[in-house]
Design a protein around this motif. Structure first.
Motif: not given
Length: 172
Positions: A59-66
């Motif tokens: 399980d991991y987190q990523v920074k995104v622009d949507i």
């Protein structure tokens, strides 16, 4: 084969495989700490520093622009879901204008008042809000992809069988 002597990509990868290495299949027996039992060897369970797990199997987190490009996003409001829409604008002179536009009775199904939503239901207060634009900047996306108990996984054995690298889930 020495990696410097490889003449193709395949030869290069094969040259990097450890002499004692190989791909084995295991089954996750415990999620925390992650423990994997090697197939056909009931006594051999791998965990801790002997098990290397890549980020894509956690399980991991990523920074995104949507951003919404072509298409639409709809949000349903249920029957009896009377509510108001707050807005804050600037008038033609640059002065602030704020208020609340109320639902459920802003026009007939095919003739909604205003441009903030389109009524998609003939029921008294059920309707759909359609967004033409949508964006999230610097959002945090959580990917839930950790290995679970009972799943099979391909492992690369190396370091004389003292270490294992989890490659991917196995479809068995």
């Amino acid at each position: 084969m020495n990696p410097d002597e490889a003449t193709s990509l395949k030869q290069l990868f094969l040259s990097m495989l450890p002499k004692d290495g190989g791909i084995v299949v295991g089954t996750v027996t415990k999620e925390s700490p992650l423990t994997i039992q090697i197939e056909n060897d009931e006594k051999l369970e791998i965990s801790g520093s002997a098990l290397l797990v890549p980020r894509n199997l956690t399980d991991y987190q990523v920074k995104v622009d949507i951003a919404l490009a072509d298409g639409k996003i709809d949000s349903n409001t249920h029957v009896g879901g009377a509510h108001g829409h707050k807005f804050q604008l600037n008038d033609s002179r640059g002065g602030p204008v704020a208020g609340i536009v109320g639902c459920p009775f802003e026009g007939a199904k095919d003739e909604p008042k205003g441009d903030y939503h389109k009524v998609e239901s003939s029921k008294e207060s059920a309707h759909i809000h359609s967004l033409k634009t949508f964006s999230i900047e610097s959002g945090l996306l959580t990917v839930y992809n950790a290995l679970k108990t009972g799943e099979s996984v391909y492992l690369l054995r190396f370091n004389d069988g003292k270490s294992y690298y989890a490659l991917e889930r196995a479809i068995v």
